[in-house]
Design a protein around this motif. Structure first.
Motif, PDB file in Angstrom:
ATOM      1  N   LEU A  18       0.832  -1.168  -0.013  1.00  0.00           N
ATOM      2  CA  LEU A  18       0.034  -0.051   0.209  1.00  0.00           C
ATOM      3  C   LEU A  18       0.691   1.247  -0.008  1.00  0.00           C
ATOM      4  O   LEU A  18       1.708   1.521   0.676  1.00  0.00           O
ATOM      5  CB  LEU A  18      -1.028   0.047   1.274  1.00  0.00           C
ATOM      6  CG  LEU A  18      -1.689  -1.348   1.534  1.00  0.00           C
ATOM      7  CD1 LEU A  18      -2.654  -1.002   2.634  1.00  0.00           C
ATOM      8  CD2 LEU A  18      -2.353  -1.614   0.228  1.00  0.00           C
ATOM      9  N   THR A  21      -0.635   5.434   1.813  1.00  0.00           N
ATOM     10  CA  THR A  21      -2.213   5.499   2.449  1.00  0.00           C
ATOM     11  C   THR A  21      -2.423   6.536   3.298  1.00  0.00           C
ATOM     12  O   THR A  21      -1.632   6.944   4.255  1.00  0.00           O
ATOM     13  CB  THR A  21      -2.362   4.004   3.076  1.00  0.00           C
ATOM     14  OG1 THR A  21      -1.744   3.174   2.120  1.00  0.00           O
ATOM     15  CG2 THR A  21      -3.814   4.055   3.374  1.00  0.00           C
ATOM     16  N   SER A  22      -3.457   7.306   3.296  1.00  0.00           N
ATOM     17  CA  SER A  22      -3.973   8.386   4.162  1.00  0.00           C
ATOM     18  C   SER A  22      -4.568   7.985   5.504  1.00  0.00           C
ATOM     19  O   SER A  22      -4.379   8.496   6.616  1.00  0.00           O
ATOM     20  CB  SER A  22      -4.656   9.393   3.375  1.00  0.00           C
ATOM     21  OG  SER A  22      -3.862   9.922   2.094  1.00  0.00           O
ATOM     22  N   ARG A  23      -5.602   7.087   5.467  1.00  0.00           N
ATOM     23  CA  ARG A  23      -6.453   6.671   6.401  1.00  0.00           C
ATOM     24  C   ARG A  23      -5.988   5.401   7.001  1.00  0.00           C
ATOM     25  O   ARG A  23      -5.711   4.388   6.462  1.00  0.00           O
ATOM     26  CB  ARG A  23      -7.687   6.454   5.898  1.00  0.00           C
ATOM     27  CG  ARG A  23      -8.743   7.561   5.267  1.00  0.00           C
ATOM     28  CD  ARG A  23      -8.875   8.815   6.527  1.00  0.00           C
ATOM     29  NE  ARG A  23      -9.658   8.307   7.640  1.00  0.00           N
ATOM     30  CZ  ARG A  23     -10.977   8.012   7.516  1.00  0.00           C
ATOM     31  NH1 ARG A  23     -11.545   8.603   6.615  1.00  0.00           N
ATOM     32  NH2 ARG A  23     -11.665   7.571   8.468  1.00  0.00           N
ATOM     33  N   ASN A  26      -8.288   2.473   6.431  1.00  0.00           N
ATOM     34  CA  ASN A  26      -8.139   1.814   5.269  1.00  0.00           C
ATOM     35  C   ASN A  26      -6.887   0.494   5.546  1.00  0.00           C
ATOM     36  O   ASN A  26      -7.047  -0.508   4.923  1.00  0.00           O
ATOM     37  CB  ASN A  26      -7.837   2.679   4.087  1.00  0.00           C
ATOM     38  CG  ASN A  26      -9.052   3.386   3.678  1.00  0.00           C
ATOM     39  OD1 ASN A  26     -10.059   2.689   3.998  1.00  0.00           O
ATOM     40  ND2 ASN A  26      -8.629   4.555   3.051  1.00  0.00           N
ATOM     41  N   ASN A 126      -2.504   5.629  -3.459  1.00  0.00           N
ATOM     42  CA  ASN A 126      -3.366   6.283  -2.505  1.00  0.00           C
ATOM     43  C   ASN A 126      -4.587   6.523  -2.553  1.00  0.00           C
ATOM     44  O   ASN A 126      -5.207   6.383  -3.793  1.00  0.00           O
ATOM     45  CB  ASN A 126      -2.553   7.859  -2.586  1.00  0.00           C
ATOM     46  CG  ASN A 126      -3.259   8.909  -1.576  1.00  0.00           C
ATOM     47  OD1 ASN A 126      -4.181   9.392  -2.088  1.00  0.00           O
ATOM     48  ND2 ASN A 126      -2.883   9.488  -0.711  1.00  0.00           N
ATOM     49  N   GLU A 127      -5.505   6.629  -1.691  1.00  0.00           N
ATOM     50  CA  GLU A 127      -6.754   6.612  -1.756  1.00  0.00           C
ATOM     51  C   GLU A 127      -7.570   7.781  -2.826  1.00  0.00           C
ATOM     52  O   GLU A 127      -8.372   7.636  -3.751  1.00  0.00           O
ATOM     53  CB  GLU A 127      -7.593   7.034  -0.427  1.00  0.00           C
ATOM     54  CG  GLU A 127      -7.365   5.684   0.466  1.00  0.00           C
ATOM     55  CD  GLU A 127      -6.390   6.215   1.515  1.00  0.00           C
ATOM     56  OE1 GLU A 127      -6.326   5.550   2.613  1.00  0.00           O
ATOM     57  OE2 GLU A 127      -5.359   6.767   1.309  1.00  0.00           O
ATOM     58  N   ARG A 128      -6.676   9.044  -2.887  1.00  0.00           N
ATOM     59  CA  ARG A 128      -7.353   9.966  -3.681  1.00  0.00           C
ATOM     60  C   ARG A 128      -6.492  10.028  -4.874  1.00  0.00           C
ATOM     61  O   ARG A 128      -7.288  10.342  -6.018  1.00  0.00           O
ATOM     62  CB  ARG A 128      -7.173  11.490  -2.937  1.00  0.00           C
ATOM     63  CG  ARG A 128      -7.930  11.761  -1.804  1.00  0.00           C
ATOM     64  CD  ARG A 128      -7.684  13.254  -1.606  1.00  0.00           C
ATOM     65  NE  ARG A 128      -8.019  14.259  -2.496  1.00  0.00           N
ATOM     66  CZ  ARG A 128      -7.731  15.455  -2.523  1.00  0.00           C
ATOM     67  NH1 ARG A 128      -6.873  15.823  -1.353  1.00  0.00           N
ATOM     68  NH2 ARG A 128      -8.010  16.170  -3.434  1.00  0.00           N
ATOM     69  N   SER A 153     -15.209   3.547  -8.874  1.00  0.00           N
ATOM     70  CA  SER A 153     -14.165   3.880  -7.951  1.00  0.00           C
ATOM     71  C   SER A 153     -14.551   2.934  -6.755  1.00  0.00           C
ATOM     72  O   SER A 153     -15.475   2.720  -5.921  1.00  0.00           O
ATOM     73  CB  SER A 153     -14.543   5.252  -7.239  1.00  0.00           C
ATOM     74  OG  SER A 153     -13.676   5.393  -6.074  1.00  0.00           O
ATOM     75  N   ASN A 155     -13.090   1.217  -2.919  1.00  0.00           N
ATOM     76  CA  ASN A 155     -12.463   1.751  -1.711  1.00  0.00           C
ATOM     77  C   ASN A 155     -11.323   0.759  -1.520  1.00  0.00           C
ATOM     78  O   ASN A 155     -11.271  -0.417  -2.160  1.00  0.00           O
ATOM     79  CB  ASN A 155     -13.335   1.585  -0.506  1.00  0.00           C
ATOM     80  CG  ASN A 155     -12.471   1.594   0.652  1.00  0.00           C
ATOM     81  OD1 ASN A 155     -11.826   0.685   1.239  1.00  0.00           O
ATOM     82  ND2 ASN A 155     -12.362   2.422   1.541  1.00  0.00           N
ATOM     83  N   LEU A 156     -10.128   1.368  -0.981  1.00  0.00           N
ATOM     84  CA  LEU A 156      -8.746   0.650  -1.230  1.00  0.00           C
ATOM     85  C   LEU A 156      -8.892  -0.781  -0.547  1.00  0.00           C
ATOM     86  O   LEU A 156      -8.509  -1.833  -1.261  1.00  0.00           O
ATOM     87  CB  LEU A 156      -7.658   1.430  -0.143  1.00  0.00           C
ATOM     88  CG  LEU A 156      -6.438   0.825   0.137  1.00  0.00           C
ATOM     89  CD1 LEU A 156      -5.725   0.638  -1.318  1.00  0.00           C
ATOM     90  CD2 LEU A 156      -5.548   1.757   0.955  1.00  0.00           C
ATOM     91  N   SER A 157      -9.685  -0.952   0.523  1.00  0.00           N
ATOM     92  CA  SER A 157      -9.844  -2.170   1.063  1.00  0.00           C
ATOM     93  C   SER A 157     -10.600  -3.128   0.314  1.00  0.00           C
ATOM     94  O   SER A 157     -10.556  -4.381   0.282  1.00  0.00           O
ATOM     95  CB  SER A 157     -10.268  -2.027   2.671  1.00  0.00           C
ATOM     96  OG  SER A 157     -11.466  -1.617   2.781  1.00  0.00           O
TER      97      SER A 157
END
Length: 251
Positions: A18, A21-23, A26, A126-128, A153, A155-157
């Motif tokens: 990953l 990663t921001s969150r 996630n 990255n998520e965004r 789109s 979600n990452l997970s």
């Protein structure tokens, strides 16, 4: 251990990487998705928070997969994350002009489960912003999950879950190999392939085939060409030998 007793299943050969990663949530959810499908090798490249794996949000979203979180490695570059891999698949909803070959998750899973010589990584961004082009170009293939074109789109997970599921099904024998080739050598390491590209670029500059001040898209096109071949170690050595000889004759 007797070599025959070494577990070469895809569960022990596949890494999830990953990138930025921001969150923390996630990351925790991705760890949970991995564990439910039997995977555990998680590497984080420059997450937004240095202590992301221990944050409350990550632990909560992991929901029982804290062991995967605890075993996660945090590194400072994609090169470190892929250091001992010889195959990498970039995951992106966005197609790129000079991307490596695009394959579907099921086809990738079939290949990873069947080829026990692959030490592979699935690379998610990255998520965004997803993955930058320079990371995509380092990978052997680009994975595009066939989602609703009107809203693609994931979600990452969720993306991790889809890929982990397909790899599990392939490992359990739910898919079959479409074709088999004859002799197959060891897959070249990603670091070796990157070194070959640099060596080849130097040789092309030396013979005035590549103008370093105006390179255009030559190297990305060559990377895409070679990515389609599945380079083996001996093949990389041959190409570097050619580059070495070119440089030697230009001195």
């Amino acid at each position: 251990m007797n070599p025959a007793q070494i577990d070469t299943s895809v569960f022990n050969r596949l890494r999830f990487v990953l990138v930025e990663t921001s969150r923390p949530g996630n990351i925790g959810a991705a760890a949970r998705a991995m564990k439910t499908m039997g995977f555990s090798d998680l590497v984080l490249v420059n997450p937004r928070f240095a202590d992301a794996v221990s944050q409350d949000e990550a632990v909560a979203f992991a929901s029982g997969a804290q062991d995967v979180l605890a075993g996660a490695r945090i590194v400072g570059s994609i090169e470190e994350a892929l250091a001992d891999c010889n195959y990498a698949a970039a995951v992106s909803a966005r197609l790129r002009e000079f991307s490596p070959p695009v394959v579907m998750p099921r086809a990738l899973a079939t290949e990873l489960a069947a080829n026990t010589g692959l030490q592979a990584a699935l690379v998610l961004g990255n998520e965004r912003f997803g993955l930058p082009n320079e990371i995509v170009e380092k990978c052997n293939v680009l994975i595009n999950i066939p989602a609703n074109p009107g809203y693609s789109s994931l979600n990452l997970s969720q993306a991790v879950q889809v890929l982990a599921y397909e790899c599990r099904m392939a490992a359990l024998g739910e898919t079959k190999i479409a074709s088999v080739i004859g002799f197959q050598g060891d897959a070249a390491g990603l670091a070796d392939i990157e070194g070959m590209y640099q060596h080849l670029e130097q040789a092309l500059v030396a013979i005035d085939f590549l103008n370093p001040d105006n390179p255009k898209k030559l190297m990305p096109r060559l990377k895409r060409l070679f990515a389609r071949t599945g380079l083996e170690t001996e093949e990389v050595n041959i190409l570097r030998g050619i580059a070495k000889q070119i440089l030697a004759t230009r001195k």
